[in-house]
Design a protein around this motif. Structure first.
Motif, PDB file in Angstrom:
ATOM      1  N   LYS A  91      26.048  31.146  31.790  1.00 22.30           N
ATOM      2  CA  LYS A  91      26.934  31.256  30.624  1.00 22.30           C
ATOM      3  C   LYS A  91      26.175  31.278  29.295  1.00 22.30           C
ATOM      4  O   LYS A  91      26.609  31.923  28.342  1.00 22.30           O
ATOM      5  CB  LYS A  91      27.887  30.048  30.634  1.00 22.30           C
TER       6      LYS A  91
ATOM      7  N   ASP B  76      20.607  39.207  37.702  1.00 25.02           N
ATOM      8  CA  ASP B  76      20.964  37.808  37.932  1.00 25.02           C
ATOM      9  C   ASP B  76      20.647  37.074  36.632  1.00 25.02           C
ATOM     10  O   ASP B  76      19.475  37.009  36.216  1.00 25.02           O
ATOM     11  CB  ASP B  76      20.146  37.240  39.101  1.00 25.02           C
ATOM     12  N   LEU B  77      21.680  36.541  35.986  1.00 21.77           N
ATOM     13  CA  LEU B  77      21.477  35.929  34.674  1.00 21.77           C
ATOM     14  C   LEU B  77      20.646  34.649  34.727  1.00 21.77           C
ATOM     15  O   LEU B  77      20.266  34.117  33.693  1.00 21.77           O
ATOM     16  CB  LEU B  77      22.833  35.655  34.007  1.00 21.77           C
TER      17      LEU B  77
ATOM     18  N   ILE C 273      43.861  33.026  33.103  1.00 19.01           N
ATOM     19  CA  ILE C 273      44.079  34.460  33.330  1.00 19.01           C
ATOM     20  C   ILE C 273      44.229  34.715  34.829  1.00 19.01           C
ATOM     21  O   ILE C 273      43.430  34.206  35.638  1.00 19.01           O
ATOM     22  CB  ILE C 273      42.853  35.278  32.816  1.00 19.01           C
TER      23      ILE C 273
ATOM     24  N   GLY D  45      42.284  32.086  27.886  1.00 23.91           N
ATOM     25  CA  GLY D  45      43.002  30.979  28.520  1.00 23.91           C
ATOM     26  C   GLY D  45      43.060  31.218  30.012  1.00 23.91           C
ATOM     27  O   GLY D  45      42.184  31.881  30.578  1.00 23.91           O
TER      28      GLY D  45
ATOM     29  N   SER E 204      40.407  35.005  40.277  1.00 21.79           N
ATOM     30  CA  SER E 204      39.603  33.815  40.577  1.00 21.79           C
ATOM     31  C   SER E 204      40.467  32.596  40.900  1.00 21.79           C
ATOM     32  O   SER E 204      39.957  31.596  41.398  1.00 21.79           O
ATOM     33  CB  SER E 204      38.639  33.513  39.434  1.00 21.79           C
ATOM     34  N   TRP E 205      41.783  32.683  40.617  1.00 25.03           N
ATOM     35  CA  TRP E 205      42.683  31.569  40.950  1.00 25.03           C
ATOM     36  C   TRP E 205      43.410  31.802  42.262  1.00 25.03           C
ATOM     37  O   TRP E 205      44.240  30.970  42.665  1.00 25.03           O
ATOM     38  CB  TRP E 205      43.720  31.367  39.831  1.00 25.03           C
TER      39      TRP E 205
ATOM     40  N   HIS F 157      30.249  28.264  38.325  1.00 27.96           N
ATOM     41  CA  HIS F 157      31.028  27.055  38.086  1.00 27.96           C
ATOM     42  C   HIS F 157      30.372  25.805  38.663  1.00 27.96           C
ATOM     43  O   HIS F 157      29.821  25.833  39.760  1.00 27.96           O
ATOM     44  CB  HIS F 157      32.432  27.241  38.664  1.00 27.96           C
TER      45      HIS F 157
ATOM     46  N   SER G 222      43.105  36.571  37.035  1.00 24.04           N
ATOM     47  CA  SER G 222      41.995  37.517  37.200  1.00 24.04           C
ATOM     48  C   SER G 222      41.592  37.699  38.660  1.00 24.04           C
ATOM     49  O   SER G 222      40.729  38.511  38.972  1.00 24.04           O
ATOM     50  CB  SER G 222      40.781  36.998  36.430  1.00 24.04           C
TER      51      SER G 222
ATOM     52  N   VAL H 108      30.346  38.896  30.808  1.00 26.50           N
ATOM     53  CA  VAL H 108      31.575  38.283  31.332  1.00 26.50           C
ATOM     54  C   VAL H 108      31.265  37.198  32.361  1.00 26.50           C
ATOM     55  O   VAL H 108      32.086  36.347  32.661  1.00 26.50           O
ATOM     56  CB  VAL H 108      32.466  39.379  31.980  1.00 26.50           C
ATOM     57  N   SER H 109      30.072  37.195  32.885  1.00 28.78           N
ATOM     58  CA  SER H 109      29.734  36.378  34.051  1.00 28.78           C
ATOM     59  C   SER H 109      29.933  34.887  33.845  1.00 28.78           C
ATOM     60  O   SER H 109      29.798  34.362  32.741  1.00 28.78           O
ATOM     61  CB  SER H 109      28.275  36.604  34.444  1.00 28.78           C
ATOM     62  N   ALA H 110      30.235  34.221  34.943  1.00 32.25           N
ATOM     63  CA  ALA H 110      30.334  32.759  34.943  1.00 32.25           C
ATOM     64  C   ALA H 110      29.959  32.243  36.321  1.00 32.25           C
ATOM     65  O   ALA H 110      30.179  32.909  37.328  1.00 32.25           O
ATOM     66  CB  ALA H 110      31.755  32.320  34.592  1.00 32.25           C
TER      67      ALA H 110
ATOM     68  N   GLY I  30      29.782  41.439  37.439  1.00 37.27           N
ATOM     69  CA  GLY I  30      30.252  41.677  38.793  1.00 37.27           C
ATOM     70  C   GLY I  30      31.417  42.634  38.832  1.00 37.27           C
ATOM     71  O   GLY I  30      31.903  43.094  37.797  1.00 37.27           O
TER      72      GLY I  30
ATOM     73  N   ARG J  61      25.128  40.655  40.470  1.00 34.27           N
ATOM     74  CA  ARG J  61      23.975  40.369  41.324  1.00 34.27           C
ATOM     75  C   ARG J  61      23.843  41.342  42.474  1.00 34.27           C
ATOM     76  O   ARG J  61      22.764  41.482  43.047  1.00 34.27           O
ATOM     77  CB  ARG J  61      24.072  38.938  41.858  1.00 34.27           C
TER      78      ARG J  61
ATOM     79  N   ILE K  82      38.133  40.091  35.569  1.00 38.47           N
ATOM     80  CA  ILE K  82      38.279  40.665  34.237  1.00 38.47           C
ATOM     81  C   ILE K  82      37.309  41.828  34.045  1.00 38.47           C
ATOM     82  O   ILE K  82      37.655  42.839  33.433  1.00 38.47           O
ATOM     83  CB  ILE K  82      38.054  39.558  33.178  1.00 38.47           C
TER      84      ILE K  82
END
Ligand SMILES: NC(=O)c1ccc[n+]([C@@H]2O[C@H](COP(=O)([O-])OP(=O)(O)OC[C@H]3O[C@@H](n4cnc5c(N)ncnc54)[C@H](OP(=O)(O)O)[C@@H]3O)[C@@H](O)[C@H]2O)c1
Length: 228
Positions: free
Chosen positions: A99, A52-53, A169, A167, A173-174, A79, A171, A75-77, A21, A45, A25
């Motif tokens: 993942k 699309d994994l 990061i 750890g 996403s937080w 959750h 990025s 890199v994709s995730a 994406g 995606r 990161i």
């Protein structure tokens, strides 16, 4: 803060596929790879081409469209966090597909298209080494990624396959109202007394891609978080 230690890595004319994406990161990694001379294709995606994994056909199409590459970074995730007693099975499948299973299909469809000296780098994460409540799926996926990197390094030799375990990061996403207090708490406990930045992870990725003798290993870029 940006660590900016990538200036010595030369990836001139290396074709690097980043699956991850356009945010976080992956976005920083793209700009650092371009600065190192690489020809970068960043997909997610919603990109062109798209992947699309969770969908093997889209991985197959991507491989056919791109042809040969030097390096692939997944890199994709997705959750599926929360107490195990409340987990939704479809969400668990999706998280592990993105993942773990998706990267296996990436290896399947790209193995014959990776040029000599090339590599695959998978993304793990500190939750695999320091489990905490609510992160059962993340922990499981992250450790599976480390095992997958070792197994693929042996099976696909001489293609190098590694994993990188970030750890916490900053990025993107937080981002949210609790971010600053969460980061302060994490930094206080971290042996490096900081949270990480996308640039820290990106610099480590470039090193792994460029170093011909890093193989079958998981590089922890977590400030030592897995130890405390
Ligand atoms: N940030 C952290 O603190 C931290 C900590 C430990 C580990 N990590 C790991 O580091 C990596 C990057 O973290 P991040 O925070 O930058 O990323 P992220 O925001 O968690 O997600 C990365 C990207 O994955 C893509 N994605 C989701 N589902 C997908 C699918 N089905 N197929 C293909 N791509 C899909 C999304 O892109 P599209 O929506 O464009 O498809 C998304 O932008 C992840 O693997 C994460 O688990 C991060």
């Amino acid at each position: 803060m940006s660590c900016g230690v990538t200036q010595d890595v030369n990836l001139t004319d290396k074709k690097v596929l980043i699956i991850g994406g356009a945010s976080g990161i992956a976005a920083r990694l793209k700009s650092d790879l371009v600065a190192a001379g690489a020809d970068v294709v960043l997909v997610g995606r919603n990109s062109t081409p798209a992947v699309d994994l969770t969908d093997e056909d889209s991985i197959r199409r991507l491989a056919e469209e791109l042809g040969e590459v030097d390096h692939i970074v997944s890199v994709s995730a997705a959750h599926a966090n929360g107490p195990v007693t409340e987990l939704d099975m479809d969400a668990v499948h999706t998280a592990l597909d993105v993942k773990v299973v998706g990267p296996i299909m990436v290896a399947k469809h790209f193995a014959g298209r990776i040029r000599p000296g090339g590599s695959i780098l998978l993304f793990s994460g500190v939750a695999g080494w320091r489990p905490s409540p609510g992160l059962v799926v993340m922990a499981t996926g992250n450790v599976a990624v480390a095992a997958l990197a070792e197994a693929l390094a042996v099976e696909l030799a001489p293609i190098r396959v590694n994993a990188l375990s970030p750890g916490i990061i900053d990025s993107g996403s937080w981002d949210g109202p609790d971010k600053e207090s969460f980061f302060a708490q994490v930094a206080a406990a971290n042996p490096s007394r900081s949270i990480g930045h996308s640039s820290d992870v990106s610099a480590a990725v470039l090193t792994v891609l460029a170093n011909p003798f890093i193989n079958g290993t998981t590089l922890h870029v977590d400030g030592g978080a897995r130890l405390v």
